[in-house]
Design an enzyme around this catalytic site. Structure first.
Site, PDB file in Angstrom:
ATOM      1  N   LYS A   1      27.622 -63.620 -50.865  1.00  0.00           N
ATOM      2  CA  LYS A   1      29.078 -63.525 -50.957  1.00  0.00           C
ATOM      3  C   LYS A   1      29.568 -63.878 -52.355  1.00  0.00           C
ATOM      4  O   LYS A   1      30.480 -63.251 -52.877  1.00  0.00           O
ATOM      5  CB  LYS A   1      29.719 -64.441 -49.924  1.00  0.00           C
ATOM      6  CG  LYS A   1      29.374 -64.036 -48.510  1.00  0.00           C
ATOM      7  CD  LYS A   1      30.015 -64.952 -47.491  1.00  0.00           C
ATOM      8  CE  LYS A   1      29.413 -64.745 -46.125  1.00  0.00           C
ATOM      9  NZ  LYS A   1      28.049 -65.324 -46.023  1.00  0.00           N
TER      10      LYS A   1
ATOM     11  N   CYS B   1      29.364 -67.530 -38.841  1.00  0.00           N
ATOM     12  CA  CYS B   1      28.506 -66.554 -38.169  1.00  0.00           C
ATOM     13  C   CYS B   1      28.287 -67.007 -36.737  1.00  0.00           C
ATOM     14  O   CYS B   1      27.193 -66.948 -36.211  1.00  0.00           O
ATOM     15  CB  CYS B   1      27.202 -66.362 -38.913  1.00  0.00           C
ATOM     16  SG  CYS B   1      26.317 -67.892 -39.168  1.00  0.00           S
TER      17      CYS B   1
ATOM     18  N   ASP C   1      32.679 -70.198 -46.022  1.00  0.00           N
ATOM     19  CA  ASP C   1      31.788 -69.640 -45.003  1.00  0.00           C
ATOM     20  C   ASP C   1      31.081 -70.843 -44.405  1.00  0.00           C
ATOM     21  O   ASP C   1      30.035 -71.255 -44.864  1.00  0.00           O
ATOM     22  CB  ASP C   1      30.805 -68.662 -45.631  1.00  0.00           C
ATOM     23  CG  ASP C   1      29.951 -67.994 -44.585  1.00  0.00           C
ATOM     24  OD1 ASP C   1      30.476 -67.695 -43.508  1.00  0.00           O
ATOM     25  OD2 ASP C   1      28.759 -67.788 -44.843  1.00  0.00           O
TER      26      ASP C   1
ATOM     27  N   ALA D   1      27.819 -71.599 -50.731  1.00  0.00           N
ATOM     28  CA  ALA D   1      27.537 -70.324 -51.364  1.00  0.00           C
ATOM     29  C   ALA D   1      26.140 -69.792 -51.098  1.00  0.00           C
ATOM     30  O   ALA D   1      25.964 -68.589 -50.962  1.00  0.00           O
ATOM     31  CB  ALA D   1      27.735 -70.451 -52.867  1.00  0.00           C
ATOM     32  N   ALA D   2      25.150 -70.669 -51.020  1.00  0.00           N
ATOM     33  CA  ALA D   2      23.772 -70.201 -50.943  1.00  0.00           C
ATOM     34  C   ALA D   2      23.592 -69.264 -49.744  1.00  0.00           C
ATOM     35  O   ALA D   2      24.209 -69.496 -48.710  1.00  0.00           O
ATOM     36  CB  ALA D   2      22.822 -71.395 -50.794  1.00  0.00           C
ATOM     37  N   PRO D   3      22.779 -68.236 -49.877  1.00  0.00           N
ATOM     38  CA  PRO D   3      21.975 -67.840 -51.031  1.00  0.00           C
ATOM     39  C   PRO D   3      22.675 -66.868 -51.986  1.00  0.00           C
ATOM     40  O   PRO D   3      22.012 -66.223 -52.775  1.00  0.00           O
ATOM     41  CB  PRO D   3      20.797 -67.151 -50.367  1.00  0.00           C
ATOM     42  CG  PRO D   3      21.389 -66.527 -49.147  1.00  0.00           C
ATOM     43  CD  PRO D   3      22.533 -67.383 -48.720  1.00  0.00           C
TER      44      PRO D   3
ATOM     45  N   ASP E   1      27.160 -75.548 -53.095  1.00  0.00           N
ATOM     46  CA  ASP E   1      26.411 -75.657 -51.842  1.00  0.00           C
ATOM     47  C   ASP E   1      25.907 -77.088 -51.735  1.00  0.00           C
ATOM     48  O   ASP E   1      25.642 -77.748 -52.738  1.00  0.00           O
ATOM     49  CB  ASP E   1      25.238 -74.679 -51.804  1.00  0.00           C
ATOM     50  CG  ASP E   1      24.805 -74.413 -50.376  1.00  0.00           C
ATOM     51  OD1 ASP E   1      25.224 -73.398 -49.818  1.00  0.00           O
ATOM     52  OD2 ASP E   1      24.066 -75.252 -49.816  1.00  0.00           O
TER      53      ASP E   1
END
Lengths: 619, 180
Positions: free
Chosen positions: A401, A520, A463, A396-398, A419
């Protein structure tokens, strides 16, 4: 295109609603009507003097250009007006709109005889017939497109004159009875620009051809010999020379049959190109190989170029505390120059420039917005969390999302933000509190532990940690420090994570049962291959449409590996094509909780061969 | 994660009462969902019971935060409010101070509020009363303690301090490491 758009940009109008329609349109409309009459006369005259037949394409194109230039001279003023509405939006959108506009024009009953075929056409007829100029250009364009596409490299050369010339054509365009709204104008001007560009490219191509014909044979580009390469290692060439050589090699590769040195193979050219590009852009060879596998050569160059420039700063409105309109107004009052990101999101704003640091305004501190890359809106939009659901964000960080998820759920239900890195979680917690989100549970686990800690989620967002090849513009160190080992390690981790994520989803959820996998990165190993692996390992999941109406479909086959055909439902985003970070989004739906792999079960993958070998799992 | 002891509850509620007075009952008796206070590593979290129950499956060392953090107990047993409690304080605040746009940034940089920057004040604010600071657009900026009563504020010269700074939104940037 991105660059072109930037060149065009004056001060962009701040808000969508302000430029939508209104008084300005009326004024403009009047002016255009007036000028149209003049233009029509003038163009008709020119048309007579140059009875452009399609006999010689060169002639047609050059005469056309002359005509356009002549017609364009007296009217610089409306041009300024027009450029004002051309917003630097994501390129994808532009393309989309161009297409759209084109199709609109074609539908309007374009006469078969183009302008060039009917030079006497337009002098005195009524409105409907005067469309012919507009239409004919369109036809032209269609015919020229294939040629123009080959020439994608000299994109910049014509950007100067493009807008100016295209403008007078626009005058006749408003005759077709369609209301000229600002939005409409944008489309039209883009269309015209595209036509103009295509024309110029054609003209240039022909000029080039003519020159070559005149000179006889242009000096063949020769690859440096082995000795020269050795010498270069000692004393490297300067960047300009290398760049020139890159361009030359690409030119040869694009027309290999004619321009090649018969002594040298394609392999030789490619090796030289790789070596030069590694040197010029500063990538290591491994990564360069990877990129050239994904992109065709000329697109790879665009990709590398795009990585050298920073993406625009984008922010996301926190809909729990404010509305985008109010936020935009507040920021404009602070002198910030901004604009909506695009039509695909209702909460995003692009910041062009700002006299104050965007990360320290009172609005930022009050949690009215989050600085977030445009690309990281996408997985959450694909996930589409709903109110009162239980959602897991695995890394999750930062918190960009995570907080977007919570905002979409209107602070109801539960978002578990996990995270693996405790330090980064401080920023995560800070952002959650700053944005006034109260439905989160922040924990610090390795994502792979997940179904055991907590399971039964309606939706899971993974992610995944990745090599970051999509965000080289943010972190250039990726260029040199990623090696084979990193990719092996990362893909292994990603495979474990995606299986954990799938197992954490509750397929029986009445509203959900979805998983979104995103990275990404642009490499296939970290994206399609992982999803394909998961599809093979867990027969109870299937790919579904991401709900994102742009982006390129994922690869279904890559270098001899065939993936599951449903992988075309995944979406890829590129810096050079969409002006956002390189990104990959896949949305999976879990159909059943029952079929899970047990230790003794070995699933034979339907698709790829060597890359995915299934063994018995140890635990 | 555990419920607060009686002592802790007393300290916490005394502190809260300074800012929101009797509105504290609204925090406990909510119409939508039962909420509770939970202590985790000295920090007090205000969280809905449904989330709290789900959080029981997360290990003590792995649980970082849940719901809204109100503040923390110091080693001496006092309770220190954090800026993260601001949304709830602002919602139920009894005494409010509005600062003018020119006073916004000084306050957000951690300064006390001077008379010149005051836009509005709740009538009959007593001295040494917890107040929530808003800007003129009603966005909560932070909270503090009144240095004077409303009546006395009128008499102070423009550079005189009228509200002592306790916590402000700028801490999200300044103290990110210490806060969480």
């Amino acid at each position: 295109m991105g660059r072109r758009a930037k060149n065009k940009q004056d001060v962009p109008l701040p808000l969508e609603q302000e430029r939508a329609t209104g008084k300005v349109t009326k004024v403009l409309h009047d002016r255009l009507r007036h000028e149209k009459i003049q233009t029509r006369k003038r163009t008709a005259n020119v048309g007579k003097t140059a009875p452009g037949k399609r006999a010689a394409e060169t002639k047609a194109a050059t005469s056309k250009r002359k005509r356009d230039e002549e017609a364009a001279k007296p009217k610089p003023k409306p041009k300024a007006k027009k450029t004002k509405v051309v917003e630097p939006e994501s390129e994808e959108e532009e393309e989309e709109e161009e297409e759209e506009a084109e199709s609109v024009v074609l539908l309007e009953g374009a006469p078969d005889d183009g302008w060039d075929n009917a030079p006497m056409a337009s002098d005195s007829e009524d409105d409907g017939a005067s469309m012919s100029e507009f239409d004919s250009d369109d036809d032209d364009d269609e015919r020229q497109e294939p040629i123009a596409l080959l020439q994608s490299d000299d994109e910049d050369s014509d950007s100067e004159t493009g807008g100016m010339e295209s403008y007078d054509e626009f005058d006749t365009a408003d005759e077709d009875g369609e209301p000229v709204t600002f939005r409409d104008m944008e489309k039209r001007s883009r269309l015209l620009e595209a036509q103009q560009k295509a024309e110029e490219e054609l003209a240039e191509l022909e000029q080039l051809a003519a020159e070559e014909a005149a000179e006889g044979e242009r000096a063949l580009f020769t690859l440096p010999s082995a000795e020269q390469i050795e010498a270069e290692k000692e004393a490297p060439l300067d960047l300009q020379q290398v760049q020139l050589r890159i361009q030359e090699v690409i030119r040869v590769l694009n027309n290999f049959a004619d321009l090649r040195d018969p002594e040298r193979s394609r392999e030789d050219y490619m090796t030289q190109l790789k070596r030069d590009m590694c040197f010029y852009y500063g990538y290591n060879e491994y990564l360069m190989d990877k990129m050239l596998q994904i992109f065709p050569v000329s697109e790879a160059v665009e990709f590398f170029e795009a990585n050298e420039t920073a993406r625009p700063v984008t922010i996301r409105t926190n809909t729990l505390k404010t509305r985008r309109r109010d936020l935009a107004q507040a920021l404009i009052n602070r002198g910030v120059n901004l604009d909506p990101i695009g039509k695909w999101t209702k909460v995003g704003l692009t910041i062009f420039d700002s006299p104050v640091p965007v990360g320290a305004t009172p609005e930022y501190m009050a949690g009215h917005y989050m600085i977030q890359a445009a690309s990281s809106f996408l997985p959450v939009m694909a996930l589409g969390p709903q109110e009162n659901e239980k959602v897991l964000d695995m890394s999750a960080a930062p918190g960009g999302k995570t907080t977007y998820c919570s905002a979409m759920m209107k602070n109801t239900g539960l978002v578990v933000a996990n995270d693996a890195n405790k330090e980064r979680e401080k920023a995560l917690v800070a952002n959650i509190h700053r944005l006034g989100i109260s439905n989160t549970l922040v924990c610090n686990y390795d994502g792979r532990e997940f179904p055991r800690v907590m399971g039964g989620f309606d939706r899971v967002l993974l992610d995944s940690p990745c090599s970051g090849t999509g965000v080289i513009s943010k972190d250039a160190s990726v260029k040199i420090n990623k090696s084979q080992d990193d990719f092996t390690m990362l893909t292994h981790l990603q495979k474990e994570l995606i299986l954990s994520a799938i197992d954490s989803v509750n397929a029986d959820s009445p509203t959900g049962g979805f998983l979104v996998y995103s990275t990404c990165s642009v490499t296939v190993d970290e994206n399609e291959a992982i999803v394909n692996y998961a599809l093979g390992k867990r027969p109870n999941v299937k790919l579904v449409d991401t709900g994102l109406d742009f982006g390129r479909p994922g690869f279904t086959s890559f270098r001899g590996h065939t993936f599951n055909s449903s992988l075309s439902l995944t979406r890829r985003f590129y810096p050079h094509a969409h002006n956002m970070d390189g990104f990959f989004v896949a949305k999976l739906q879990k159909t059943s909780n029952k079929i899970t792999t047990t230790d003794d079960q070995v699933i034979v993958p339907t698709g790829s061969g060597a890359r995915i070998k299934h063994k018995k799992r140890r635990n | 994660m555990r419920p607060l002891t009686d002592d802790e509850t007393k300290v916490l509620f005394e502190k809260l009462t300074k800012y929101i007075g009797r509105n504290i009952v609204h925090l406990i008796d909510r119409p939508d969902e039962p909420y509770c206070f939970r202590l985790q590593k000295d920090r007090v979290y205000y969280v809905s019971e449904s989330i709290m129950r789900k959080a029981t499956s997360v290990g003590r060392h792995n649980l970082i935060s849940l719901g809204t953090c109100f503040g923390k107990f110091t080693k001496t047993g006092k309770f220190r409010m954090h800026i993260t409690a601001l949304p709830l304080l602002a919602q139920y605040a009894k005494y409010k101070v509005w600062v003018k746009p020119n006073g916004e940034m000084p306050f957000l940089y951690g300064n006390h509020i001077v008379k010149a920057h005051i836009g509005r004040v709740t009538e009959d604010t007593p001295e040494h009363q917890g107040v929530v600071i808003f800007n003129m657009a009603d966005v909560p900026l932070g909270f503090g303690v009144s240095a004077r009563s409303t009546v006395d504020m009128r008499k102070v010269d423009p550079t005189g301090i009228v509200v002592f700074h306790q916590s402000d939104n700028g801490e999200y940037l300044r103290e990110e490491d210490a806060l969480f």
